[in-house]
Design an enzyme around this catalytic site. Structure first.
Site, mmCIF file in Angstrom:
data_model
loop_
_atom_site.group_PDB
_atom_site.id
_atom_site.type_symbol
_atom_site.label_atom_id
_atom_site.label_comp_id
_atom_site.label_asym_id
_atom_site.label_seq_id
_atom_site.Cartn_x
_atom_site.Cartn_y
_atom_site.Cartn_z
ATOM 1 C CE LYS A 169 -26.567 -11.332 46.682
ATOM 2 N NZ LYS A 169 -26.264 -10.697 45.399
ATOM 3 C CG ASP A 202 -28.091 -7.698 44.016
ATOM 4 O OD1 ASP A 202 -27.250 -6.839 44.341
ATOM 5 O OD2 ASP A 202 -28.017 -8.895 44.368
HETATM 6 P P1 NDP Z 1 -24.277 -17.706 42.656
HETATM 7 O O1 NDP Z 1 -23.267 -18.505 43.399
HETATM 8 O O2 NDP Z 1 -25.681 -17.658 43.147
HETATM 9 O O3 NDP Z 1 -24.322 -18.206 41.104
HETATM 10 C C1 NDP Z 1 -23.132 -18.442 40.400
HETATM 11 C C2 NDP Z 1 -23.445 -18.644 38.925
HETATM 12 O O4 NDP Z 1 -22.218 -18.860 38.227
HETATM 13 C C3 NDP Z 1 -24.308 -19.871 38.648
HETATM 14 O O5 NDP Z 1 -25.094 -19.616 37.504
HETATM 15 C C4 NDP Z 1 -23.254 -20.947 38.370
HETATM 16 O O6 NDP Z 1 -23.720 -22.013 37.571
HETATM 17 C C5 NDP Z 1 -22.246 -20.141 37.581
HETATM 18 N N1 NDP Z 1 -20.904 -20.737 37.646
HETATM 19 C C6 NDP Z 1 -20.018 -20.650 38.665
HETATM 20 N N2 NDP Z 1 -18.890 -21.301 38.347
HETATM 21 C C7 NDP Z 1 -19.073 -21.817 37.104
HETATM 22 C C8 NDP Z 1 -18.264 -22.580 36.216
HETATM 23 N N3 NDP Z 1 -17.021 -22.964 36.545
HETATM 24 N N4 NDP Z 1 -18.753 -22.908 35.012
HETATM 25 C C9 NDP Z 1 -20.020 -22.509 34.667
HETATM 26 N N5 NDP Z 1 -20.830 -21.786 35.453
HETATM 27 C C10 NDP Z 1 -20.370 -21.439 36.658
HETATM 28 O O7 NDP Z 1 -23.667 -16.241 42.554
HETATM 29 P P2 NDP Z 1 -24.385 -14.843 42.215
HETATM 30 O O8 NDP Z 1 -25.478 -15.081 41.245
HETATM 31 O O9 NDP Z 1 -24.714 -14.114 43.444
HETATM 32 O O10 NDP Z 1 -23.180 -14.075 41.497
HETATM 33 C C11 NDP Z 1 -22.773 -14.418 40.177
HETATM 34 C C12 NDP Z 1 -21.800 -13.370 39.664
HETATM 35 O O11 NDP Z 1 -22.466 -12.111 39.600
HETATM 36 C C13 NDP Z 1 -20.577 -13.188 40.568
HETATM 37 O O12 NDP Z 1 -19.445 -13.054 39.754
HETATM 38 C C14 NDP Z 1 -20.840 -11.885 41.287
HETATM 39 O O13 NDP Z 1 -19.647 -11.180 41.462
HETATM 40 C C15 NDP Z 1 -21.716 -11.131 40.299
HETATM 41 N N6 NDP Z 1 -22.648 -10.210 40.979
HETATM 42 C C16 NDP Z 1 -22.380 -8.873 40.908
HETATM 43 C C17 NDP Z 1 -23.227 -7.963 41.483
HETATM 44 C C18 NDP Z 1 -22.904 -6.508 41.373
HETATM 45 O O14 NDP Z 1 -23.461 -5.727 42.137
HETATM 46 N N7 NDP Z 1 -22.061 -6.105 40.453
HETATM 47 C C19 NDP Z 1 -24.453 -8.376 42.197
HETATM 48 C C20 NDP Z 1 -24.650 -9.818 42.207
HETATM 49 C C21 NDP Z 1 -23.761 -10.684 41.618
HETATM 50 P P3 NDP Z 1 -24.342 -23.345 38.269
HETATM 51 O O15 NDP Z 1 -25.720 -22.949 38.766
HETATM 52 O O16 NDP Z 1 -24.405 -24.322 37.163
HETATM 53 O O17 NDP Z 1 -23.406 -23.721 39.370
#
Ligand code: NDP
Length: 297
Positions: free
Chosen positions: A66, A102
């Protein structure tokens, strides 16, 4: 000519979006296919260039692309520019336009959670990825005055806060280190908690201990299922919502951008429920690495 819309992500093997978008095209007699394109980051620029062809209506973009797609399109809408993230692409001739649906999807979810109450002013956001950017932009434009962002990697949250510098100049937007005691203290001052991390997606774990939640909170988890966080929050007396409405409404907004007609919302919601019952997951929710079982470092 059959028109094409593609979902570009990595991975995208199973997708709830595919189920709802194809059903919507078919129901309205729109001759279009929704294809899943698994493309690694290295191949992204070439993939986006392909969309300039006449057969494409546009695309959806999901994890992990994205933010990377932003410089690859020719123009952004206000929401894509403000968030620095694109989840939908449309085509005008050979030019590609980047949108972020979004944001309206999040607004519907938030409005529904808040219900008849006055829109709160203070929120805690967990996460700093593409989803969190839509959340923070949505909260700022809804008039929130205090937003505290926690992320495992603090520098990413700080980068996001810096990105919003101008649009958040009138209010308090801060990144804070992920410590349970700080999160608990901030939750005591907030009314809304949004989980925009993927913790809880692939394992029954919560990003924060149940004891940090107080019953006055409105809790939204972007993950499209009843996560451990949502169960803990409900047990603490909080009002809760999962990511269903956001997923549905970001998809509906994208559908209208590609086709110019209103999306068949009820049908799309039914298809989402059906696909979910059949075991499909949102491409939004597909893991980008190893299963998410660990709590933040
Ligand atoms: P990204 O990959 O861009 O971001 C992932 C986020 O999760 C980061 O803040 C990351 O932290 C954190 N994270 C992942 N694994 C861990 C862990 N083990 N411990 C701590 N933090 C963790 O993904 P998105 O932002 O696009 O999506 C995030 C969530 O939101 C997903 O679950 C997705 O399903 C949901 N989503 C739902 C939408 C909907 O329409 N319902 C729309 C968009 C997203 P770090 O930066 O430190 O790695």
């Amino acid at each position: 000519m059959t028109k094409r819309v593609v979902l570009i992500g990595h991975p995208v093997a199973h997708s709830l979006s595919g189920a709802m978008q194809q059903a919507a095209f078919d129901a309205l007699g729109i001759d279009a296919t929704y294809e899943l394109w698994d493309r690694a980051p290295m191949a992204l620029a070439d993939t986006i260039a392909e969309l300039r062809g006449d057969d494409f209506l546009g695309a959806n973009v999901t994890i992990p692309h994205k933010e990377r797609v932003v410089p690859l399109v020719d123009r952004h809408t206000e929401e894509a520019g403000a968030t620095g993230a694109v989840n939908t692409i449309t085509r005008e001739g050979k030019r590609l336009i980047g949108h972020n649906t979004d944001v309206p999807g999040f607004r519907v979810a938030l409005d529904t959670l808040v219900g008849k109450h006055k829109m709160p002013r203070a929120a805690v956001v967990l996460g700093a990825g593409g989803g969190a950017r839509a959340v923070v932009h949505g909260l700022i434009t809804e008039g929130f005055q205090r937003i505290i962002v926690f992320n495992r990697h603090l520098h990413r949250a700080e980068g996001m806060v810096k990105h919003f510098g101008k649009s958040a100049a009138h209010m308090e937007l801060r990144a804070m280190p992920w410590h349970e005691s700080i999160i608990e203290a901030e939750l005591a001052k907030a009314k809304v908690l949004v989980n925009a991390t993927s913790i809880g997606l692939n394992a029954d774990v919560s990003p924060i201990p149940a004891g940090t939640l107080n019953g006055d909170l409105l809790v939204l988890d972007l993950i499209y299922s009843t996560t451990r966080l949502l169960r803990d929050a409900a047990a603490a007396g909080c009002a809760t919502a999962d990511g269903e409405l956001m997923l549905l409404h970001q998809g509906a907004a994208a559908f209208t951008l590609w086709t110019g007609v209103p999306a068949p919302l009820e049908l799309m919601q039914a298809k989402l429920a059906e696909a979910r019952a059949g075991g499909l997951r949102s491409a939004e929710g597909e893991p980008t690495g190893e299963p998410v079982a660990a709590l933040p470092e």
